[in-house]
Design a protein around this motif. Structure first.
Motif, PDB file in Angstrom:
ATOM      1  N   ASP A   1       5.766   3.067  13.162  1.00 40.49           N
ATOM      2  CA  ASP A   1       6.571   1.867  12.958  1.00 40.49           C
ATOM      3  C   ASP A   1       7.799   2.256  12.146  1.00 40.49           C
ATOM      4  O   ASP A   1       7.683   2.950  11.132  1.00 40.49           O
ATOM      5  CB  ASP A   1       5.766   0.799  12.200  1.00 40.49           C
ATOM      6  N   GLY A   2       8.962   1.851  12.608  1.00 36.18           N
ATOM      7  CA  GLY A   2      10.190   2.163  11.884  1.00 36.18           C
ATOM      8  C   GLY A   2      10.813   3.477  12.323  1.00 36.18           C
ATOM      9  O   GLY A   2      11.882   3.844  11.850  1.00 36.18           O
ATOM     10  N   GLY A   3      10.145   4.212  13.206  1.00 37.56           N
ATOM     11  CA  GLY A   3      10.737   5.425  13.737  1.00 37.56           C
ATOM     12  C   GLY A   3       9.973   6.672  13.366  1.00 37.56           C
ATOM     13  O   GLY A   3       9.278   6.706  12.351  1.00 37.56           O
TER      14      GLY A   3
ATOM     15  N   GLY B   1      -3.541   2.767  21.329  1.00 37.47           N
ATOM     16  CA  GLY B   1      -3.283   1.440  20.781  1.00 37.47           C
ATOM     17  C   GLY B   1      -2.825   1.528  19.338  1.00 37.47           C
ATOM     18  O   GLY B   1      -2.461   2.595  18.848  1.00 37.47           O
ATOM     19  N   ARG B   2      -2.911   0.380  18.628  1.00 38.54           N
ATOM     20  CA  ARG B   2      -2.421   0.370  17.247  1.00 38.54           C
ATOM     21  C   ARG B   2      -3.353   1.138  16.328  1.00 38.54           C
ATOM     22  O   ARG B   2      -4.568   0.988  16.401  1.00 38.54           O
ATOM     23  CB  ARG B   2      -2.302  -1.079  16.736  1.00 38.54           C
ATOM     24  N   VAL B   3      -2.775   1.982  15.505  1.00 42.25           N
ATOM     25  CA  VAL B   3      -3.605   2.784  14.618  1.00 42.25           C
ATOM     26  C   VAL B   3      -3.008   2.823  13.215  1.00 42.25           C
ATOM     27  O   VAL B   3      -1.823   2.560  13.021  1.00 42.25           O
ATOM     28  CB  VAL B   3      -3.722   4.248  15.114  1.00 42.25           C
ATOM     29  N   ALA B   4      -3.885   3.139  12.266  1.00 46.69           N
ATOM     30  CA  ALA B   4      -3.426   3.541  10.945  1.00 46.69           C
ATOM     31  C   ALA B   4      -3.635   5.047  10.888  1.00 46.69           C
ATOM     32  O   ALA B   4      -4.686   5.546  11.288  1.00 46.69           O
ATOM     33  CB  ALA B   4      -4.233   2.852   9.861  1.00 46.69           C
ATOM     34  N   LEU B   5      -2.604   5.731  10.416  1.00 43.20           N
ATOM     35  CA  LEU B   5      -2.667   7.186  10.359  1.00 43.20           C
ATOM     36  C   LEU B   5      -2.787   7.567   8.886  1.00 43.20           C
ATOM     37  O   LEU B   5      -2.063   7.026   8.043  1.00 43.20           O
ATOM     38  CB  LEU B   5      -1.386   7.723  10.983  1.00 43.20           C
TER      39      LEU B   5
ATOM     40  N   LEU C   1       0.116   5.480   7.202  1.00 47.67           N
ATOM     41  CA  LEU C   1       1.240   5.059   8.038  1.00 47.67           C
ATOM     42  C   LEU C   1       0.667   4.296   9.226  1.00 47.67           C
ATOM     43  O   LEU C   1      -0.471   4.522   9.620  1.00 47.67           O
ATOM     44  CB  LEU C   1       2.014   6.281   8.558  1.00 47.67           C
ATOM     45  N   THR C   2       1.434   3.385   9.807  1.00 46.39           N
ATOM     46  CA  THR C   2       0.945   2.661  10.981  1.00 46.39           C
ATOM     47  C   THR C   2       1.842   2.926  12.178  1.00 46.39           C
ATOM     48  O   THR C   2       3.010   3.278  12.027  1.00 46.39           O
ATOM     49  CB  THR C   2       0.915   1.147  10.715  1.00 46.39           C
ATOM     50  N   GLY C   3       1.265   2.785  13.353  1.00 42.73           N
ATOM     51  CA  GLY C   3       2.050   3.011  14.563  1.00 42.73           C
ATOM     52  C   GLY C   3       1.219   2.794  15.816  1.00 42.73           C
ATOM     53  O   GLY C   3       0.081   2.311  15.738  1.00 42.73           O
TER      54      GLY C   3
ATOM     55  N   ALA D   1       0.837  -1.196   0.000  1.00 41.06           N
ATOM     56  CA  ALA D   1       0.000   0.000   0.000  1.00 41.06           C
ATOM     57  C   ALA D   1       0.874   1.249   0.000  1.00 41.06           C
ATOM     58  O   ALA D   1       0.584   2.224  -0.702  1.00 41.06           O
ATOM     59  CB  ALA D   1      -0.920  -0.017   1.217  1.00 41.06           C
ATOM     60  N   GLY D   2       1.956   1.200   0.773  1.00 40.13           N
ATOM     61  CA  GLY D   2       2.850   2.346   0.852  1.00 40.13           C
ATOM     62  C   GLY D   2       3.480   2.655  -0.500  1.00 40.13           C
ATOM     63  O   GLY D   2       3.506   3.809  -0.933  1.00 40.13           O
ATOM     64  N   ASP D   3       3.957   1.601  -1.186  1.00 37.71           N
ATOM     65  CA  ASP D   3       4.560   1.794  -2.508  1.00 37.71           C
ATOM     66  C   ASP D   3       3.573   2.431  -3.474  1.00 37.71           C
ATOM     67  O   ASP D   3       3.929   3.315  -4.249  1.00 37.71           O
ATOM     68  CB  ASP D   3       4.998   0.445  -3.106  1.00 37.71           C
TER      69      ASP D   3
END
Lengths: 266, 354
Positions: free
Chosen positions: B255-257, B268-272, B238-240, B217-219
């Motif tokens: 995720d990833g910084g 909690g876990r979210v999609a941004l 983005l997720t985090g 999805a990111g690509d």
């Protein structure tokens, strides 16, 4: 205000007239003779025979209609093919055919000089004026009632249910038996009740094609006709029995179509 | 590995597509209504025969129009979750689940169905009729029913679209877990790119019967192959992990910084998600005085002109994409390899619970 009351009065009057006209003959059947007389005349020779014959022949006709009609209706409801509309029209035609015409048509087909009747007689099989002729006549006039409702009932079954059944490992035949038939069952039973009602009341086609021989082809309606002049009480007793059967059928149709609308609400 | 190749004429266009879903991964087939998504799914299941096509699952050939081989749907062993779930209305919940358990002896079917319903947290609804269940409960029965026969592939047609917005977030989270645990190739159809991004390991975008791009999805969001994909992907995702921030804001540890701020309240876990046109670019290292609270350093990967806009694909820990004017491209010397800072406002940042 007065105007409205006048109109409401007219509505009630019309309904009262219709109700009286439609129920009085039914009530009269039970009033003309005492219950004792009605039950007593069921003992007359031929009366019980006629009721028993009606029961046997209508149930046999229904069995044939179920076995052949259910898959045929399923096909008409679930597949699109060339000439489908024409097939549906042809299959429903007997609904509008006058019973006398149906009887003549059956004679012209299966009678000794009929289209295929000659060949059947050559094979040593007797149809006309036998009990089998009654069953054929009843099946002919009643089947379209069942086919019509069954087709509508199958058409209203969600197609994705049938597809879901296939993806869950069921063949087309198992899908028909386990999903389509149960899901359509309220409509199928309502159609069956209608067909049975039509078969029970059958008169004209049976008289022409099968005749009216006591114990062999004389169903309840034919027996009523024969006794009209000689034993009116017996005619009343037979009529009362048929009224009871019709009322039971009507009630079951109402209950089943109630079930069906409850299902459709989902 | 589930592999589908199909060519067939639909009402408005020709469907011509090739798709692969390796075992244990979920490919989200995303596209607008009427693009041919469901058609492809139906071809995979055997509910529709294409004019030309080949469908294989592992070493089994399910369909090969060239050699005339075609397995009926019931021989393909693929679990199918229908858009409106298609639960059998005349059967109870457990009977729906038990319907496909024909390999088991009759006596074991009921207990196995009960077990599956309990796995989905609805063991107490075993006796219920579908009509009395809520949308979320129906979805779980449908999933349990599709998984019961241990299918070799899982096909899902808009599995969340019948749910209301409140149920959808939790159902989507559960579905992601189910898809991960199923361990079979899964193909999921959706018209919502966000849903595709959340549920699919890979996303294939389909338009007018053709798969126009495949990738993560990111690509796809960062480097759309066409204006259509760019428009369809819409937002950057983005997720985090979300936690409470100052002044009623939410801080998301990406995720990833990196950290992002949003005015949506979630934990909690979210999609941004943020729209590319909300993201501004400035030279790396130079802090501006603007009101944007979010700032991520990134390297330019692609620069694509779309009409009067320029789409800039960025490589941060998670791929990003910004849409800027042609003038900005010249001013910032935007080309692959240049380092920039992407900034956007906390108020333009939407959070969805995962």
């Amino acid at each position: 205000m007065i105007r409205r009351r006048w109109f409401a009065g007219a509505l009630f009057g019309a309904l009262a007239l219709a109700l009286t006209f439609l129920t009085l003959p039914v009530v009269a059947i039970f009033v003309e003779a005492t219950p004792g007389e009605l039950v007593g005349s069921l003992d007359e020779p031929g009366v019980l025979d006629a009721l028993w014959l009606s029961l046997r022949t209508t149930l046999t006709a229904l069995l044939i209609i179920i076995v052949v009609g259910t898959p045929a209706a399923y096909l008409l409801a679930t597949r699109r093919f060339r000439g489908r509309e024409l097939v549906i029209t042809l299959v429903e035609l007997p609904l509008l055919l006058p019973p006398a015409v149906a009887g003549v048509g059956l004679l012209a087909t299966l009678g000794p000089a009929g289209l295929i009747g000659g060949a059947i007689e050559d094979a040593g099989i007797q149809i006309v004026f036998e009990t089998v002729a009654v069953v054929i006549a009843l099946t002919f006039v009643a089947a379209p009632f069942f086919l019509r409702s069954a087709q509508a009932a199958f058409a209203s079954v969600d197609r994705t249910w049938l597809e879901a059944s296939r993806t869950l490992g069921s063949s087309e035949a198992r899908t028909f038996l386990r999903v389509a038939v149960p899901a359509a069952s309220p409509g199928l039973l309502a159609g069956l009740a209608l067909a049975w009602g039509r078969a029970l009341g059958e008169f004209g086609a049976t008289l022409i094609f099968a005749g009216s021989f006591r114990g062999r082809t004389q169903t309840a309606p034919l027996a009523i006709y024969e006794r009209l002049g000689t034993d009116f009480t017996a005619a009343l007793a037979l009529s009362a029995a048929l009224v009871a059967a019709s009322a039971a059928l009507l009630l079951s149709v109402k209950l089943l179509s109630g079930l069906r609308t409850a299902d459709a609400a989902y | 590995m589930l592999r589908i190749e199909a060519r067939t004429t639909l009402r408005h266009f020709e469907l011509e597509a090739e798709l692969e879903a390796p075992a244990g991964t979920c490919v989200a087939l995303a596209g607008p209504s009427g693009a041919g998504k469901s058609t492809l799914l139906r071809i995979a299941a055997g509910l529709l025969r294409p004019e030309h096509g080949r469908v294989t699952c592992g070493d089994e050939v399910w369909l090969d129009t060239a050699s005339g081989r075609e397995l009926a749907p019931e021989q393909r062993a693929c679990g199918y979750v229908f858009q409106d779930y298609a639960l059998f209305g005349h059967l109870r919940a457990w009977q729906n689940v038990a319907y496909g358990l024909r390999r088991l002896p009759r006596a074991q079917r009921r207990s196995r169905a009960q077990e599956l319903l309990e796995q989905f947290g609805i063991g107490d609804l075993a006796e219920a009729r579908p009509a009395t269940l809520s949308g979320g409960e129906r979805q779980r029965v449908a999933l349990a029913r599709a998984l019961a026969p241990q299918p070799r592939a899982l096909l899902l047609d808009e599995p969340l679209s019948a749910l209301d917005a409140r149920t959808r977030a939790s159902a989507s989270r559960e579905l992601a877990t189910v898809l991960r645990d199923a361990g079979v190739p899964a193909l999921l159809v959706t018209h919502d790119f966000m849903e595709a991004a959340v549920l699919g390991d890979r996303v294939a975008v389909i338009d007018a019967g053709r798969i126009v791009q495949q990738g993560s999805a990111g690509d796809l969001a960062a480097a759309p192959a066409s204006a259509f994909v760019a428009d369809f992907t819409g937002a950057v995702v983005l997720t985090g992990m979300a936690r409470e921030g100052p002044d009623g804001t939410t801080l998301v540890d990406l995720d990833g910084g990196g950290v992002a701020t949003s005015t949506d309240r979630r934990t909690g876990r979210v999609a941004l998600s943020v729209h590319p046109w909300e993201i501004a670019l400035e030279p790396a290292g130079a802090y501006s005085e603007g009101s944007a609270q979010n700032r991520l350093e990134a390297e330019v990967v692609t620069v694509t002109a779309i009409g009067n806009r320029v789409r800039v694909g960025l490589s941060a820990p998670q791929p990003l994409v910004a849409e800027v004017t042609g003038a900005a491209v010249g001013g910032l010397h935007l080309e692959a390899g240049v380092r920039v800072a992407a900034t956007w406002k906390a108020t333009a940042t939407r959070l969805v619970s995962l």
